[in-house]
Design an enzyme around this catalytic site. Sequence first.
Site, PDB file in Angstrom:
ATOM      1  N   CYS A 238       0.862  -1.187   0.000  1.00  0.00           N
ATOM      2  CA  CYS A 238       0.000   0.000   0.000  1.00  0.00           C
ATOM      3  C   CYS A 238       0.893   1.229   0.000  1.00  0.00           C
ATOM      4  O   CYS A 238       2.002   1.205   0.537  1.00  0.00           O
ATOM      5  CB  CYS A 238      -0.924  -0.007   1.213  1.00  0.00           C
ATOM      6  SG  CYS A 238      -2.152   1.328   1.145  1.00  0.00           S
TER       7      CYS A 238
ATOM      8  N   CYS B 216      -2.303   3.966   7.162  1.00  0.00           N
ATOM      9  CA  CYS B 216      -3.397   4.449   8.011  1.00  0.00           C
ATOM     10  C   CYS B 216      -3.261   3.851   9.410  1.00  0.00           C
ATOM     11  O   CYS B 216      -2.954   2.663   9.553  1.00  0.00           O
ATOM     12  CB  CYS B 216      -4.739   4.052   7.411  1.00  0.00           C
ATOM     13  SG  CYS B 216      -4.958   4.642   5.730  1.00  0.00           S
TER      14      CYS B 216
ATOM     15  N   THR C 196      -5.481  -4.732   7.822  1.00  0.00           N
ATOM     16  CA  THR C 196      -5.083  -5.811   6.918  1.00  0.00           C
ATOM     17  C   THR C 196      -3.570  -5.996   6.947  1.00  0.00           C
ATOM     18  O   THR C 196      -2.816  -5.015   6.907  1.00  0.00           O
ATOM     19  CB  THR C 196      -5.517  -5.537   5.469  1.00  0.00           C
ATOM     20  OG1 THR C 196      -5.039  -4.261   5.073  1.00  0.00           O
ATOM     21  CG2 THR C 196      -7.017  -5.596   5.309  1.00  0.00           C
TER      22      THR C 196
END
Length: 193
Positions: A29, A33, A38
């Site tokens: 990614c 965040c 995940t």
Amino acid sequence: MRVNEIFYSLQGEGRFTGTAAVFVRLSGCNLRCSFCDTRHETYTSLTEDEIVRQVVAYPSPHVVITGGEPTLQLTQSLVDKLHEAGRFIQIETNGSIPLDSELVRAIDWITCSPKELPVKIGRVDELKVVYEGQDMTPYETMGQEYRAVLSLQPCDTGDEARNVQLLDEAVCYIQAHPQWRLSLQTHKLIHIP
Ligand code: SF4
């Protein structure tokens, strides 16, 4: 492609909640965040044909390409191959990476859960806001611009009391703004992947 996992389950969130789908989780990614739930970093390298072979082993025609951030790796050729196999392709993206317009057109359903605004993706079918108590005004504007289905999903903060508060606020918000619908992480509620 770097594939974190391919698994069969029910879509837990958003517009297609409760329907059977094959999940292709691509690794990696571009964002970090704080509430990310995940573990997408590990991967196996698979060819597109190997991905398609695993996907078509399951009976549902619905494929969810997720991540991490799937647009870091998603290709037109994978989308084409999945379409040739009769699959409906949904992606779950944070919307922060511009995608080729032909690829945007080819994807059947784009669920965007923005972590930064404005988003850079050209089409959004569903705007899924992870609600942490933030000002909703920019998302109202974005939802109107894209004419998207609007899903409001209370953030799982890991703090039970805070989660209850966010759920209450989300319910109140939807009651006052009925263009939104509640999205719960139902897979967590019923303990499935
Ligand atoms: S954009 Fe999604 S996958 Fe990426 S860090 Fe944030 S929550 Fe995790």
